[in-house]
Design an enzyme around this catalytic site. Structure first.
Site, PDB file in Angstrom:
ATOM      1  N   HIS A 139       0.843  -1.199   0.000  1.00 20.62           N
ATOM      2  CA  HIS A 139       0.000   0.000   0.000  1.00 20.62           C
ATOM      3  C   HIS A 139       0.875   1.246   0.000  1.00 20.62           C
ATOM      4  O   HIS A 139       1.894   1.291   0.690  1.00 20.62           O
ATOM      5  CB  HIS A 139      -0.895  -0.011   1.246  1.00 20.62           C
ATOM      6  N   HIS A 141       0.827   5.846  -1.309  1.00 23.53           N
ATOM      7  CA  HIS A 141       0.051   7.057  -1.624  1.00 23.53           C
ATOM      8  C   HIS A 141       0.654   7.778  -2.832  1.00 23.53           C
ATOM      9  O   HIS A 141       1.158   8.890  -2.692  1.00 23.53           O
ATOM     10  CB  HIS A 141       0.053   8.005  -0.416  1.00 23.53           C
ATOM     11  N   GLU A 169       1.751   0.241 -22.323  1.00 22.18           N
ATOM     12  CA  GLU A 169       2.068  -0.880 -21.437  1.00 22.18           C
ATOM     13  C   GLU A 169       0.948  -1.238 -20.456  1.00 22.18           C
ATOM     14  O   GLU A 169       0.911  -2.353 -19.934  1.00 22.18           O
ATOM     15  CB  GLU A 169       3.313  -0.542 -20.601  1.00 22.18           C
TER      16      GLU A 169
END
Ligand code: 13P
Ligand code: ZN
Length: 270
Positions: A139, A141, A169
């Site tokens: 995880h 940000h 891509e």
């Protein structure tokens, strides 16, 4: 017993977290990572009977009983991990149907694992149910994906199709697309349950106005997955306010499917 700091999984975790910080994805204590470890691998570095602490989880993930995880600590800064691995990371064994974790190494200042432990463990269980080779939940940000959630429709098909069009891509790297959750309170079982459900159909789950979760077979691959989606979002944020003269069409995306032998999420291409 070999020294813990020489363990390849620990070295790789530090390298990846440092790289994530350098990308600007993990300000302060932002972000968290969990890596599932093989018991035989851990046994080379640790006495598996020497439990230093038992920490309650507040949820159940019976599928993970007996499994080992290297996980980041709550409130810890990715930028500091390389200088104090044992203070910023922990190795835990999941026990009691997922209701508790036995600490075997690390979290040396008495701290706990990430506040997003529910999302991590529930996502591991969900990913393992569809891909037995999954080892990582990550995880962070990232600026552009986060920015995009403020100005783009959060409909998963639309969000995915925009990213696929932003760089050739993208569809090759995440043909199953990106799932999206609306804003929710983080660090809760509720967001863990919602994220894990989304993880059954895609390895990427965006948290609106917060960040993104990625999953994969190893740290490098998972980093690359998030990196590719974030690059797509970067292009979007650069061009969203400009008149678009050229794009990647659905016909082009079908051509990419064929060339790279990938299958776009059902119903996502016209
Ligand atoms: P932790 O420091 O508890 O891992 O929380 C950081 C974060 O990104 C919350 O979503
Ligand atoms: Zn976060």
């Amino acid at each position: 017993m070999r020294p813990m700091l020489s363990a390849p999984f620990l070295v790789e975790m530090i390298r990846i977290a440092t790289n994530m910080y350098d990308h600007g994805w993990d300000e302060r204590n932002g972000g968290n990572i969990s890596l599932m470890l093989d018991e035989d691998e851990v046994r080379n570095y640790l006495d598996l009977t020497a439990v230093t602490r038992r920490i309650s989880t507040g949820f159940e993930t019976p599928e993970l009983d007996g499994k080992y995880f290297l996980v980041t600590g709550t409130g810890k800064y990715f930028k500091n991990m390389q200088y104090d691995p044992a203070g910023n990371l922990g190795i835990v064994r999941i026990v009691d149907r997922g209701r508790a974790a036995e600490l075997l190494w690390g979290l040396s200042d008495g701290g706990s694992f990430t506040s997003e432990f529910p999302t991590h463990m529930m996502s591991h269980a969900a990913r393992l149910s569809v891909d037995p080779e999954n080892r990582v939940v990550m995880h962070c940000h990232p600026q552009n994906l986060l920015s995009m959630t403020y100005v783009h429709d959060l409909d998963e098909r639309e969000f995915t199709r925009t990213l696929w069009r932003m760089s050739t891509e993208c569809i090759v790297v995440f043909p199953e697309g990106v799932n999206v959750l609306p804003w929710m309170v983080c660090g809760t079982n509720e967001i863990g349950i919602a994220t894990a459900e989304k993880m059954k159909t895609a390895r990427l789950v965006v948290w609106a106005a917060h960040g993104i979760y990625g999953s994969g077979k190893n740290l490098d691959e998972t980093f690359g997955l998030i990196e590719t989606a974030e690059k797509g979002a970067l292009i979007y944020m650069k061009i969203a306010h400009l008149p678009v003269l050229n794009t990647i069409t659905d016909e082009n995306l079908h051509q990419l499917e064929k060339r790279f032998n990938v299958k776009a999420r059902e119903g996502y291409l016209d």
